[in-house]
Design a protein around this motif. Structure first.
Motif, PDB file in Angstrom:
ATOM      1  N   LEU A 108       4.406   3.635  -8.716  1.00 25.49           N
ATOM      2  CA  LEU A 108       3.810   2.927  -9.990  1.00 25.49           C
ATOM      3  C   LEU A 108       2.387   2.239  -9.695  1.00 25.49           C
ATOM      4  N   ASP A 109       1.996   2.525  -8.346  1.00 25.72           N
ATOM      5  CA  ASP A 109       0.645   2.023  -7.898  1.00 25.72           C
ATOM      6  C   ASP A 109      -0.489   2.727  -8.986  1.00 25.72           C
ATOM      7  N   GLY A 110      -1.189   1.672  -9.441  1.00 24.27           N
ATOM      8  CA  GLY A 110      -2.288   2.192 -10.462  1.00 24.27           C
ATOM      9  C   GLY A 110      -2.030   2.044 -11.862  1.00 24.27           C
ATOM     10  N   CYS A 111      -0.785   1.802 -12.030  1.00 25.53           N
ATOM     11  CA  CYS A 111      -0.316   1.645 -13.564  1.00 25.53           C
ATOM     12  C   CYS A 111      -0.710   0.124 -14.252  1.00 25.53           C
ATOM     13  N   GLY A 112      -1.336  -0.562 -13.599  1.00 22.70           N
ATOM     14  CA  GLY A 112      -1.743  -1.608 -14.017  1.00 22.70           C
ATOM     15  C   GLY A 112      -0.486  -3.013 -13.997  1.00 22.70           C
ATOM     16  N   LEU A 113       0.650  -2.753 -13.330  1.00 25.58           N
ATOM     17  CA  LEU A 113       1.459  -3.638 -13.010  1.00 25.58           C
ATOM     18  C   LEU A 113       1.184  -4.350 -11.957  1.00 25.58           C
ATOM     19  N   SER A 114       1.699  -5.788 -11.941  1.00 26.60           N
ATOM     20  CA  SER A 114       1.609  -6.618 -11.183  1.00 26.60           C
ATOM     21  C   SER A 114       2.704  -6.335  -9.877  1.00 26.60           C
ATOM     22  N   GLY A 115       2.614  -6.634  -8.713  1.00 28.21           N
ATOM     23  CA  GLY A 115       3.608  -6.496  -7.597  1.00 28.21           C
ATOM     24  C   GLY A 115       4.966  -7.059  -8.031  1.00 28.21           C
ATOM     25  N   ALA A 116       5.081  -8.080  -8.780  1.00 32.94           N
ATOM     26  CA  ALA A 116       6.386  -8.596  -9.177  1.00 32.94           C
ATOM     27  C   ALA A 116       6.908  -7.622 -10.179  1.00 32.94           C
ATOM     28  N   GLU A 117       6.053  -7.181 -11.234  1.00 32.59           N
ATOM     29  CA  GLU A 117       6.647  -6.209 -12.318  1.00 32.59           C
ATOM     30  C   GLU A 117       7.035  -4.923 -11.656  1.00 32.59           C
ATOM     31  N   ALA A 118       6.165  -4.524 -10.694  1.00 36.21           N
ATOM     32  CA  ALA A 118       6.632  -3.286 -10.242  1.00 36.21           C
ATOM     33  C   ALA A 118       8.215  -3.276  -9.289  1.00 36.21           C
TER      34      ALA A 118
END
Length: 258
Positions: free
Chosen positions: A151-161
C-alpha cells in the motif's frame, strides 16, 4: 501472555539462539526449532488444546524439566510454534510502487490474503494462537510488512494502511474460522471434501427447505444457486474483491487530490 512474560518471548524469537547444550544438565540434542516443530505436530493433529510442555517433552523423549531449560513455559512455546508454522512472507512490494505500477497494490494485497488463508488452512490452530496482546516473531512481522509495503505510495496515512491490513486479514480469518467450524479439509487448491460452508449449509437445511421453503423464498433461491454451481464457495473472493474495491475508491480519491 502477560507483560512480565514478554521479555522471555522476545529473547527466544529475536535474540541469538542458545547453544544446543544448556548450561546445566545432560546434552539431549534439543533445539528451539525442534521443540517448536514437535509442538506444531501435536497442534496440527489435536488442536492447540492438546499442546502442553509435558506432551512436547514426551514427543522429544526428554523430561519436562529438561524442556524448561530451553523454553520457560507454554506461552513461549506457542510463540515459537507460531513462528515455525507461519509460511515465509515472500518478497514485499517495492517502495513507492503502489500507484506507479498501475494499481499493482491490489494484486499484491489480494495475493497476500490468499496466501495467508492457505497458512490458516494448513495449521488451523494458528487462528487461536495469533490473537490478543503477544510478541510476534520475524516471520509474522514480515507478513505485516509485506501487506503495508503493498500500500506504500497509495496516499493512505499510516493509520489507514494499518486499518486496511486489519480489514483484509479479518476477512481472511473469518473465512478460515467458517471452514474450520464446518470441518472442511482443504487441499492446496482450496477445495475439500464436503465443499465449503455454503454447500454444507444447503445440505443441512435440505429437508427443512423442502417443507418450509415457501416461507423463505430468498434463502431458497440462494441455496438453489449454490447447488446449481456445484456448491463452490466464493465467500473469500467475493468479500476480498469488495474490500479491495472500497480501498480502490479511497486510493483514487487520495491520488487524484494531490
Amino acid at each position: 501472555m502477560t507483560n512480565d512474560q514478554w521479555g522471555a518471548a522476545v529473547r527466544l524469537l529475536w535474540g541469538p539462539r542458545p547453544p544446543e547444550k544448556p548450561a546445566r544438565g545432560p546434552r539431549r540434542g534439543l533445539t528451539l526449532e525442534g521443540i517448536a516443530l514437535a509442538g506444531v505436530g501435536i497442534a496440527d493433529a489435536e488442536g492447540l488444546g492438546g499442546v502442553s510442555m509435558q506432551r512436547v517433552a514426551g514427543e522429544l523423549a526428554v523430561t519436562k524439566m529438561a524442556l524448561y531449560r530451553y523454553v520457560p513455559g507454554k506461552a513461549e512455546l506457542v510463540a515459537l510454534m507460531v513462528e515455525a508454522a507461519m509460511p515465509e512472507p515472500g518478497a514485499g512490494a517495492p517502495r513507492g510502487a503502489g500507484v506507479a505500477a498501475g494499481g499493482a497494490w491490489r494484486e499484491r494485497l489480494g495475493a497476500w490474503a490468499r496466501e495467508l488463508l492457505e497458512g490458516f488452512r494448513r495449521h488451523p490452530w494458528l487462528l487461536e494462537a495469533t490473537v490478543g496482546a503477544r510478541v510476534m516473531g520475524p516471520r509474522e512481522l514480515g507478513w505485516m510488512e509485506r501487506a503495508l509495503a503493498a500500500l506504500d505510495g497509495c496516499g493512505l496515512s499510516g493509520a489507514e494502511a494499518m486499518d486496511a491490513v486489519v480489514l483484509v486479514s479479518g476477512h481472511v480469518r473469518g473465512i478460515a474460522e467458517q471452514e474450520r467450524a464446518a470441518g472442511r479439509t482443504a487441499g492446496a487448491d482450496g477445495e475439500g471434501a464436503g465443499g465449503g460452508p455454503d454447500a454444507q449449509l444447503a445440505v443441512m437445511l435440505g429437508e427443512v427447505m423442502r417443507v418450509h421453503g415457501a416461507e423463505f423464498p430468498a434463502l431458497g433461491a440462494a441455496l438453489a444457486s449454490v447447488a446449481e454451481h456445484g456448491g463452490q464457495d466464493q465467500a473469500l473472493e467475493f468479500g476480498l474483491e469488495r474490500i479491495l474495491d472500497g480501498l480502490g475508491l479511497l486510493v483514487d480519491r487520495r491520488v487524484g487530490g494531490r
